[in-house]
Design a protein around this motif. Structure first.
Motif: not given
Length: 234
Positions: A50-52, A65-80, A232-234
Motif C-alpha cells: 500500500p505504501a508504494e 491516469l496511471a497506465d499500468m500497461f501489462s503489469h499484473p498488480a492491481i491497485p487499492p480499491s479507491d483507484w478507479e 485513475r488515482t484517488p
C-alpha cells in the motif's frame, strides 16, 4: 552479441524507465512514470504494498491516469478502473533482418522529428493506434511516409527495455491503406533496431486480427498474452 534475455519483457515499462529512458522518468520511492507529455505509463515493483501505491498516487497527482500497461498488480480499491484491454506481446525471433524489399533502403520513408508533431498527432487522432502525446516522439526514432507532402503513415520506437526496442504507433490514414505502408515502416524499423544489436518487439490488441496477421507475415512471433490496465488515482 544479441541480447536474448526475454525476462526484461515481463516488465517493459519499469525496465525502460530504469534503463534507456531514465532521462525521461519521474520517480518517488520504488515507483516511476514518464515525464508529462511523453507517456502515461507507470511502473511499480513486482509485489507493491500500500505504501508504494501511495507513492505512485503522490507522484502522479490526484485524479490522474496511471497506465499500468501489462503489469499484473492491481491497485487499492479507491483507484478507479479506466480500461482493460486484452493483448499479445510479439517478438522478432532472432538477429536476422527482414526480407521486405524496402527494409534496407527505406524507400519513401522519412524520419519524423519535433517539427512533425502536429501532423503526427493529427494522424493518430484519425487512426487511433494507441496512446501518443506531444513528446512521445522523444522515446525513439519515428518514421513516416508522405503522399504529396501529407503524412499518411507512421510507426516508431517506444519502450526500450535493455536489449530490446518496441515498435509502436503503427498507423495509416484510411485513404492510404492497402499500399503496404505499414509493412514498409515496420520492416525499416526492424532493420534499424537489429543493426543496433537489439531485438524488436511489439504489443497488439488481441482483437486487431489484421495487424497480428501482418506482423506474423513480416516475421514476428507471439511470446505471451498480456492484459493492459489503466486506473485513475484517488
Amino acid at each position: 552479441m544479441m541480447n536474448r534475455d526475454v525476462v526484461a519483457l515481463d516488465d517493459p515499462v519499469g525496465e525502460s524507465l530504469r534503463g534507456p529512458h531514465a532521462h525521461l522518468a519521474r520517480r518517488l520511492g520504488r515507483t516511476a512514470t514518464y515525464l508529462p507529455g511523453v507517456a502515461t505509463f507507470a511502473a511499480v515493483s513486482a509485489d507493491p504494498d500500500p505504501a508504494e501505491w501511495a507513492d505512485l498516487a503522490r507522484l502522479l497527482g490526484r485524479g490522474e491516469l496511471a497506465d499500468m500497461f501489462s503489469h499484473p498488480a492491481i491497485p487499492p480499491s479507491d483507484w478507479e478502473p479506466v480500461f482493460v484491454l486484452e493483448g499479445r506481446q510479439m517478438i522478432w525471433p532472432g538477429s536476422g533482418r527482414p526480407d521486405h524489399p524496402h527494409a534496407e533502403t527505406g524507400t519513401g520513408v522519412v524520419e519524423l522529428g519535433a517539427d512533425s508533431v502536429p501532423e503526427m498527432l493529427d494522424l493518430v487522432a484519425r487512426t487511433q493506434p494507441g496512446p501518443f502525446w506531444p513528446r512521445t516522439h522523444e522515446l525513439g526514432t519515428y518514421l513516416g511516409i508522405r503522399d504529396n507532402g501529407t503524412l499518411v503513415a507512421m510507426a516508431g520506437e517506444r519502450l526500450r527495455p535493455p536489449g530490446w526496442t518496441e515498435i509502436s504507433a503503427v498507423c495509416t490514414a484510411p485513404e492510404a491503406r492497402g499500399r503496404g505502408h505499414a509493412a514498409r515502416l515496420v520492416s525499416a524499423l526492424v532493420a534499424r533496431i537489429v543493426s543496433r544489436n537489439e531485438r524488436p518487439f511489439m504489443h497488439v490488441a488481441e482483437a486487431n486480427l489484421g495487424a497480428i496477421a501482418l506482423y506474423e507475415r513480416l516475421g514476428f512471433e507471439a511470446r505471451k498474452h498480456v492484459t493492459f490496465r489503466g486506473f485513475r488515482t484517488p
